[in-house]
Design a protein around this motif. Structure first.
Motif, short mmCIF file in Angstrom:
data_model
loop_
_atom_site.label_atom_id
_atom_site.label_comp_id
_atom_site.label_asym_id
_atom_site.label_seq_id
_atom_site.Cartn_x
_atom_site.Cartn_y
_atom_site.Cartn_z
N TYR A 58 0.85 -1.19 0.00
CA TYR A 58 0.00 0.00 0.00
C TYR A 58 0.88 1.24 0.00
O TYR A 58 1.95 1.27 0.64
N THR A 59 0.44 2.27 -0.70
CA THR A 59 1.17 3.54 -0.68
C THR A 59 0.22 4.71 -0.88
O THR A 59 -0.80 4.59 -1.57
N LEU A 60 0.56 5.83 -0.26
CA LEU A 60 -0.06 7.10 -0.60
C LEU A 60 0.67 7.66 -1.81
O LEU A 60 1.82 7.31 -2.07
N VAL A 61 0.02 8.55 -2.55
CA VAL A 61 0.64 9.18 -3.71
C VAL A 61 0.27 10.66 -3.70
O VAL A 61 -0.91 11.02 -3.62
N ASN A 62 1.25 11.52 -3.80
CA ASN A 62 1.00 12.95 -3.90
C ASN A 62 0.49 13.25 -5.31
O ASN A 62 1.22 13.06 -6.28
N GLU A 81 0.71 15.88 1.13
CA GLU A 81 1.82 16.79 0.81
C GLU A 81 3.17 16.08 0.90
O GLU A 81 4.06 16.28 0.07
N GLY A 82 3.34 15.24 1.90
CA GLY A 82 4.62 14.57 2.07
C GLY A 82 4.69 13.18 1.46
O GLY A 82 5.70 12.48 1.62
N ALA A 83 3.65 12.78 0.74
CA ALA A 83 3.62 11.45 0.12
C ALA A 83 4.51 11.44 -1.13
O ALA A 83 4.77 12.48 -1.74
N PRO A 84 4.99 10.26 -1.55
CA PRO A 84 5.81 10.18 -2.76
C PRO A 84 4.98 10.49 -4.00
O PRO A 84 3.76 10.28 -4.03
N LEU A 85 5.63 10.99 -5.03
CA LEU A 85 4.99 11.16 -6.32
C LEU A 85 4.83 9.79 -6.97
O LEU A 85 5.53 8.83 -6.60
N PHE A 86 3.96 9.70 -7.97
CA PHE A 86 3.77 8.40 -8.60
C PHE A 86 5.06 7.88 -9.21
O PHE A 86 5.35 6.69 -9.12
N ILE A 114 -4.31 3.89 -13.76
CA ILE A 114 -2.93 3.42 -13.63
C ILE A 114 -2.15 3.70 -14.90
O ILE A 114 -1.01 4.19 -14.87
N ALA A 115 -2.74 3.40 -16.05
CA ALA A 115 -2.05 3.62 -17.33
C ALA A 115 -1.69 5.08 -17.53
O ALA A 115 -0.60 5.41 -18.03
N ARG A 116 -2.59 5.98 -17.13
CA ARG A 116 -2.32 7.41 -17.29
C ARG A 116 -1.20 7.86 -16.37
O ARG A 116 -0.36 8.68 -16.77
N GLU A 117 -1.18 7.34 -15.15
CA GLU A 117 -0.10 7.71 -14.24
C GLU A 117 1.25 7.24 -14.77
O GLU A 117 2.25 7.97 -14.69
N TYR A 118 1.31 6.04 -15.29
CA TYR A 118 2.56 5.55 -15.87
C TYR A 118 2.98 6.43 -17.05
O TYR A 118 4.16 6.75 -17.22
N ALA A 119 2.01 6.82 -17.88
CA ALA A 119 2.34 7.65 -19.03
C ALA A 119 2.87 9.01 -18.59
O ALA A 119 3.81 9.55 -19.18
N ARG A 120 2.28 9.57 -17.53
CA ARG A 120 2.79 10.84 -17.00
C ARG A 120 4.23 10.69 -16.52
O ARG A 120 5.03 11.62 -16.62
N ALA A 121 4.54 9.53 -15.96
CA ALA A 121 5.89 9.27 -15.45
C ALA A 121 6.84 8.83 -16.56
O ALA A 121 7.98 8.48 -16.30
N GLN A 122 6.33 8.84 -17.80
CA GLN A 122 7.12 8.48 -18.99
C GLN A 122 7.66 7.05 -18.91
O GLN A 122 8.80 6.77 -19.26
#
Length: 329
Positions: A58-62, A81-86, A114-122
């Protein structure tokens, strides 16, 4: 019926050879349900071939923006605010998903987020197939009153502790998926697996900053937090009514009635993006009515009976949206 065989087939001796070797049961909480909304927490339960839990994560995501409906998920700007970015958790997420079928309740939504977050992260999501537990419950003929996770959980006696918390939702789904999977195996059912095609690029529209809370200038409100907007006119002519066994066709007029497990506007967005005409009312020109309660007495359902308008439920409509035929010309 498969329903009757579930209690006697908890561990079938002959497991279907075509079934996947492992599953990743996933739940994500998000800032909303639109195409530009973001993941704010994610959970994965890894299961073996027969649905036994191997581990969980489990993880939080900013989300780098307003957290959206805090009254639902409980995650405030201060918490996130202090959570990791995707992109900081993408590698760990990848390890949890790789070589497994993604399982989720209304899987197309979780997969798209999920697919969109991966695409944002290139980078590319390592998912090639998904399985929706709504579709599986329909294949099994489970007598559920609706398609909500809480109904599926209640059917299998799974107790939910924290609804809309990604880790608990994933746990509940994993516990409900295991008997569903074994029932499918006992009946020799072909699992409703669908191909996932990862995005390779993505561009967001401007979004509210993370410093603004829902209900305090962030542009959200309880009961409907998405920005209001007028939908573009459908550019395709109406080809007529939907025919069972055939694909939808661009230009078809689609109306919705009653509660849905997916936010209504999100369903309408998907229909619009596929080239369908989303109709606010039902007439003799309507190609299809989507409803999970075809026996209700809503005006749209009543008119559909009068006009002989074809009716499908939400899960079937989701599958039809995957392969919409192009308009003539």
């Amino acid at each position: 019926m498969l329903e009757d065989r579930m209690t006697t087939a908890a561990s079938p001796t002959a497991w279907p050879a075509a079934y996947p070797p492992g599953y990743a049961v996933v739940d994500v909480e998000t800032t909303g349900l639109a195409r530009d909304d973001r993941i704010i927490s994610a959970a994965v339960y890894r299961l073996d071939a027969r649905g036994e839990v191997e581990d969980h994560w489990y993880t939080l995501v900013n989300p780098e923006r307003d957290p959206g409906p805090v009254w639902i998920h409980g995650l405030t700007s201060d918490v996130l605010e202090g959570a990791p970015l995707f992109r900081d958790v993408a590698e760990e997420f990848t390890d949890r998903l790789r070589d497994r079928v993604l399982v989720a309740h209304n899987a197309v939504f979780d997969w798209q987020m999920i697919a969109r977050e991966y695409a944002r992260a290139q980078c590319e999501a390592p998912v090639r197939q998904r399985l929706c537990t709504i579709a599986l419950s329909k294949e099994l003929g489970l007598p559920l009153p609706n398609h909500k996770l809480e109904s599926l959980a209640a059917h299998f006696g799974v107790v939910q502790q924290r609804a809309h918390h990604a880790l608990d939702d994933a746990r509940v789904l994993a516990e409900a998926f295991r008997p569903s999977l074994r029932a499918a195996a006992a009946g020799g059912l072909r699992l409703p697996l669908h191909e996932c095609r990862p995005l390779t690029e993505w561009t967001d529209r401007p979004a509210p900053g993370i410093g603004r809370q829902a209900g305090h200038g962030g542009g959200y409100r309880a009961g409907g937090w998405r920005p209001s907007r007028r939908r573009p006119a459908c550019p395709y002519p109406n080809p007529g009514r939907y025919e069972e066994g055939r694909p939808l066709k661009q230009g078809m007029r689609v109306a919705f009635s009653g509660d849905t497990s997916v936010d209504r506007e999100l369903l309408e967005d998907r229909a619009t993006e596929a080239g369908l005409h989303v109709a606010s009312s039902l007439s003799r020109l309507t190609s299809l009515l989507v409803t999970n309660d075809p026996d209700s007495s809503t005006s749209k359902v009543v008119k559909a009976r009068q006009f002989g308008t074809p009716v499908v439920d939400e899960a079937a409509f989701g599958q039809l949206l995957r392969d919409v035929e192009a308009a003539d010309g």
